[in-house]
Design an enzyme around this catalytic site. Structure first.
Site: not given
Length: 283
Positions: A30-32, A37, A148, A187
């Protein structure tokens, strides 16, 4: 690296890869993007002829409109990182491209999707299955890579893949943490420096609870983690469940399953920001 926003462009680019007989890896995001990632992308690049990274904030998996509105969006920076990592294609579609009409499909895989996140975020896993299945049908990857940290999500996606008989190999990848131990999350960018320091207590408490669990019961370990975190100003535990790592059902004794995991969700800070983490106790 190619950046595309339509399914037609995506299919054209992938046809060229398949003509050369290359395997295709998919990293849904979802980016950011952060180092967590990046670790998925590196593994996919190493294991496949081409790597597709989707960057799409999926509205159907948010049951909180404010959470959706506040979710960080940093496409330009994401593409720069992905280019440096060797990704082949970035698929960054609009909501209209992914959902030209409302997706009314219903996915249900009890009891895996009815506990923990499933119990507290109605519709969340249905939205996850909607978007992941769409990406699988669009990309037709040989392998797909998931972190995970989203432990329950991987179990739900695996159940969906088995139910729909989608020919893809799921590749779970270990949690990547900051030096402090805090699990990397998009987040985390919503936390102030002080709140981030407070959030470090989540992983710290989980790590320490592994030793605690060696001579205390499941219930005592659960209470120790919950009480310690709730005692810290700025943290509030939404849930902490100690579960069978395969079925995700709560265990009452350490001998109940060979693979036991503690899954936690904690609210941190003034906004507050919802953070998840997990720790392996047995197996």
């Amino acid at each position: 690296m190619l950046v595309v926003s339509t399914v037609k462009e995506l299919e054209k680019a992938l046809a060229a890869v398949r003509e050369k007989g290359g395997k295709i890896g998919l990293v849904p995001t979802m980016g950011a993007l952060h180092e967590g990632h990046a670790s998925l992308v590196r593994r996919s690049v190493a294991e496949n002829g081409a790597t597709v990274v989707s960057v799409f904030v999926n509205p159907t998996q948010f049951n909180d409109k404010n959470d959706l509105a506040n979710y960080p969006r940093t496409l330009e920076a994401d593409c720069a990182l992905l280019d440096s990592l060797g990704a082949s294609i970035v698929f960054a579609p609009t909501v209209e491209e992914v959902y030209p009409e409302p997706d009314t499909r219903q996915f249900s895989y009890p009891p895996i999707d009815t506990v923990m996140e499933g119990a507290r975020r109605p519709g969340h896993f249905n939205g996850v299955c909607q978007i992941v299945s769409k990406l699988f049908y669009m990309v037709k990857p040989d392998r797909a890579y998931f972190g995970e940290k989203d432990f329950q999500q991987i179990a739900v996606v695996r159940a969906m893949v088995n139910a729909l008989q989608i020919p893809v190999e799921l590749c779970p990848c270990p949690i990547v943490r900051e030096e402090s131990g805090l699990a990397l999350s998009s987040r985390n960018t919503l936390l102030t420096p002080e709140e981030k320091q407070t959030a470090v207590n989540i992983s710290k408490t989980l790590f320490e609870s592994v030793k605690f669990s060696s001579n205390h019961s499941v219930a005592e370990t659960q209470a120790e983690v919950t009480d310690r975190l709730n005692a810290i100003d700025g943290l509030e535990v939404e849930y902490f469940e100690i579960v069978d790592g395969i079925t995700l059902q709560p265990v009452a004794d350490w001998t109940e399953a060979p693979y036991i995991v503690g899954c936690i969700t904690v609210y941190c800070g003034q906004r507050p920001v919802r953070l998840i983490d997990n720790i392996k106790y047995r197996g």
